[in-house]
Design a protein around this motif. Structure first.
Motif, PDB file in Angstrom:
ATOM      1  N   LEU A  94       0.830  -1.211   0.000  1.00  0.00           N
ATOM      2  CA  LEU A  94       0.000   0.000   0.000  1.00  0.00           C
ATOM      3  C   LEU A  94       0.862   1.257   0.000  1.00  0.00           C
ATOM      4  N   ALA A  95       1.996   1.199   0.697  1.00  0.00           N
ATOM      5  CA  ALA A  95       2.907   2.362   0.707  1.00  0.00           C
ATOM      6  C   ALA A  95       3.404   2.636  -0.711  1.00  0.00           C
ATOM      7  N   GLN A  96       3.747   1.559  -1.408  1.00  0.00           N
ATOM      8  CA  GLN A  96       4.219   1.694  -2.788  1.00  0.00           C
ATOM      9  C   GLN A  96       3.111   2.263  -3.683  1.00  0.00           C
ATOM     10  N   ALA A  97       1.891   1.763  -3.480  1.00  0.00           N
ATOM     11  CA  ALA A  97       0.754   2.238  -4.289  1.00  0.00           C
ATOM     12  C   ALA A  97       0.537   3.733  -4.075  1.00  0.00           C
ATOM     13  N   SER A  98       0.510   4.155  -2.819  1.00  0.00           N
ATOM     14  CA  SER A  98       0.270   5.577  -2.525  1.00  0.00           C
ATOM     15  C   SER A  98       1.367   6.436  -3.137  1.00  0.00           C
ATOM     16  N   LYS A  99       2.598   5.930  -3.034  1.00  0.00           N
ATOM     17  CA  LYS A  99       3.739   6.708  -3.529  1.00  0.00           C
ATOM     18  C   LYS A  99       3.625   6.993  -5.017  1.00  0.00           C
ATOM     19  N   GLN A 100       3.044   6.051  -5.755  1.00  0.00           N
ATOM     20  CA  GLN A 100       2.953   6.310  -7.200  1.00  0.00           C
ATOM     21  C   GLN A 100       1.557   6.750  -7.636  1.00  0.00           C
ATOM     22  N   GLY A 101       0.782   7.264  -6.667  1.00  0.00           N
ATOM     23  CA  GLY A 101      -0.467   7.931  -7.001  1.00  0.00           C
ATOM     24  C   GLY A 101      -1.659   7.021  -7.198  1.00  0.00           C
ATOM     25  N   LEU A 102      -1.524   5.730  -6.833  1.00  0.00           N
ATOM     26  CA  LEU A 102      -2.669   4.820  -6.912  1.00  0.00           C
ATOM     27  C   LEU A 102      -3.471   4.929  -5.616  1.00  0.00           C
ATOM     28  N   LYS A 103      -4.763   4.654  -5.696  1.00  0.00           N
ATOM     29  CA  LYS A 103      -5.588   4.692  -4.476  1.00  0.00           C
ATOM     30  C   LYS A 103      -5.315   3.430  -3.659  1.00  0.00           C
ATOM     31  N   ALA A 104      -5.122   3.587  -2.350  1.00  0.00           N
ATOM     32  CA  ALA A 104      -4.802   2.445  -1.490  1.00  0.00           C
ATOM     33  C   ALA A 104      -5.931   2.205  -0.492  1.00  0.00           C
ATOM     34  N   ILE A 105      -6.354   0.934  -0.377  1.00  0.00           N
ATOM     35  CA  ILE A 105      -7.406   0.568   0.594  1.00  0.00           C
ATOM     36  C   ILE A 105      -6.828  -0.486   1.533  1.00  0.00           C
ATOM     37  N   ASP A 106      -6.885  -0.217   2.839  1.00  0.00           N
ATOM     38  CA  ASP A 106      -6.287  -1.171   3.779  1.00  0.00           C
ATOM     39  C   ASP A 106      -7.313  -2.200   4.272  1.00  0.00           C
ATOM     40  N   GLY A 107      -6.794  -3.240   4.926  1.00  0.00           N
ATOM     41  CA  GLY A 107      -7.628  -4.368   5.353  1.00  0.00           C
ATOM     42  C   GLY A 107      -8.538  -4.064   6.531  1.00  0.00           C
ATOM     43  N   LEU A 108      -8.281  -2.967   7.241  1.00  0.00           N
ATOM     44  CA  LEU A 108      -9.137  -2.638   8.382  1.00  0.00           C
ATOM     45  C   LEU A 108     -10.545  -2.262   7.923  1.00  0.00           C
ATOM     46  N   GLU A 109     -10.637  -1.673   6.731  1.00  0.00           N
ATOM     47  CA  GLU A 109     -11.962  -1.305   6.192  1.00  0.00           C
ATOM     48  C   GLU A 109     -12.825  -2.561   6.035  1.00  0.00           C
ATOM     49  N   MET A 110     -12.248  -3.598   5.438  1.00  0.00           N
ATOM     50  CA  MET A 110     -12.998  -4.849   5.249  1.00  0.00           C
ATOM     51  C   MET A 110     -13.386  -5.447   6.595  1.00  0.00           C
ATOM     52  N   LEU A 111     -12.433  -5.438   7.523  1.00  0.00           N
ATOM     53  CA  LEU A 111     -12.685  -6.039   8.837  1.00  0.00           C
ATOM     54  C   LEU A 111     -13.857  -5.351   9.535  1.00  0.00           C
ATOM     55  N   ILE A 112     -13.902  -4.034   9.467  1.00  0.00           N
ATOM     56  CA  ILE A 112     -14.997  -3.312  10.149  1.00  0.00           C
ATOM     57  C   ILE A 112     -16.327  -3.568   9.433  1.00  0.00           C
ATOM     58  N   HIS A 113     -16.319  -3.464   8.106  1.00  0.00           N
ATOM     59  CA  HIS A 113     -17.589  -3.628   7.385  1.00  0.00           C
ATOM     60  C   HIS A 113     -18.151  -5.044   7.518  1.00  0.00           C
ATOM     61  N   GLN A 114     -17.268  -6.073   7.555  1.00  0.00           N
ATOM     62  CA  GLN A 114     -17.806  -7.438   7.666  1.00  0.00           C
ATOM     63  C   GLN A 114     -18.501  -7.643   9.005  1.00  0.00           C
ATOM     64  N   ALA A 115     -18.177  -6.823   9.992  1.00  0.00           N
ATOM     65  CA  ALA A 115     -18.776  -6.993  11.326  1.00  0.00           C
ATOM     66  C   ALA A 115     -20.180  -6.399  11.416  1.00  0.00           C
ATOM     67  N   ARG A 116     -20.547  -5.516  10.496  1.00  0.00           N
ATOM     68  CA  ARG A 116     -21.809  -4.763  10.631  1.00  0.00           C
ATOM     69  C   ARG A 116     -23.069  -5.647  10.574  1.00  0.00           C
ATOM     70  N   PRO A 117     -23.192  -6.577   9.600  1.00  0.00           N
ATOM     71  CA  PRO A 117     -24.443  -7.356   9.537  1.00  0.00           C
ATOM     72  C   PRO A 117     -24.678  -8.206  10.790  1.00  0.00           C
TER      73      PRO A 117
END
Ligand code: NAP
Length: 281
Positions: A230-253
């Motif tokens: 993700l650090a590499q992706a951000s450095k070259q201007g790509l959008k980076a999504i980390d795994g914490l987003e998935m972890l939180i959203h999977q808990a909602r239902p």
């Protein structure tokens, strides 16, 4: 926060379970919404899972999250399954309803939601590359198809596991060798890492993202939160999504089903979990 004798109960079953962020995540929501409820870690060895599965509703549990190594056993034990569970062959969320147990796979929703929140609404015209063919890859691939991906280009160290995943999902999975990555990345609009590479204690994920000119890189590893990928992706201007987003959203239902409140992902919840991941709590 105190609980009464009528508190609603749920928990997370795994072996081991001490590393799980789920009790902190659900506990945060329980406190935020002022609920009379408790969500507890349940260390259950594989040989004891079937007995625990039978006993927990009798002890008053409304449901359960299930993590490694129990997701396939949970799939077999439940009385009914949602489409995501059927698509992946794994259950990570159980809702006990009287004598019946409903099995869901909310990893699919969780990963799809992490992409939607980052502005990825449809993958119909996006070339998608997935690294890894383990348990988590199944949920990710099902999520990618739910967002309209026509094909998924799959790369994995062990060819047999990639072929097994392709056999499960059918011709929409195209298996490639690791050496094909530079070419695949040159046309990709989305790259997802589902391997454990880059995780604390695991070897690094050594990929050169330079051929990828645009798009999104998602890494479902969340220890560390910003992986070298993700650090590499951000450095070259790509959008980076980390795994914490998935972890939180999977808990909602699961939370909504057990406790009757639709929880949301807020900056303060994320900050709370980040501080735990970084050892500040
Ligand atoms: P898994 O079933 O054990 O699969 C591991 C994957 O990583 C396989 O594709 C494996 O390839 C690959 N791999 C492992 N070591 C490798 C190496 N040295 N070189 C190349 N490939 C290697 O694990 P999983 O359950 O899918 O979990 C994978 C990661 O996702 C973990 O870090 C986990 O914490 C994370 N995860 C995150 C979430 C979330 O909510 N964010 C949810 C689930 C999982 P082979 O097939 O060749 O062995």
């Amino acid at each position: 926060m105190t609980i009464s004798g009528a508190a609603k109960l749920a928990g997370v079953a795994g072996w081991p379970i001490g590393h799980s962020l789920s009790p902190a995540l659900h506990g945060y929501w329980i406190a935020e919404y002022g609920l009379d409820a408790a969500y507890v870690p349940l260390a259950i060895a594989p040989e004891g899972f079937a007995d625990a599965f039978k006993a927990l509703p009798k002890l008053g549990f409304r449901g359960l999250n299930v993590t490694l190594p129990h997701k396939e056993a949970a799939f077999r034990l439940v009385d009914a399954r949602d489409d995501a569970a059927e698509a992946t062959g794994a259950v990570n969320t159980i809702v006990f309803e009287g004598v019946r147990a409903l099995g869901r796979n909310t990893d699919v929703f969780g990963f799809a939601e992490s992409l939607r929140e980052a502005g990825v609404a449809s993958l119909a015209s996006t070339a998608v590359v997935v690294l890894g063919a383990g348990g988590a890859a199944r949920g990710v691939v099902a999520a990618l198809f739910s967002l309209g991906a026509s094909h998924v280009h799959l790369v994995n160290r062990t060819a047999e596991k990639a072929e097994a995943l392709a056999a499960h999902f059918g011709a929409r999975i195209i298996v490639h060798r690791w050496a094909a990555l530079p070419k695949l990345l040159s046309t990709a609009g989305l790259l997802v890492n589902t391997t454990s590479l880059g995780m604390v204690g695991q070897p690094p994920l050594e990929i050169d993202l330079k051929p990828m000119r645009h798009g999104v890189v998602a890494d479902i590893v969340y220890r560390p939160l910003e992986t070298p990928l993700l650090a590499q992706a951000s450095k070259q201007g790509l959008k980076a999504i980390d795994g914490l987003e998935m972890l939180i959203h999977q808990a909602r239902p699961g939370f909504a089903a057990w406790f009757g409140v639709e929880p949301t992902l807020t900056a303060s919840l994320r900050g709370h979990l980040v501080s735990i991941l970084e050892g500040r709590r």
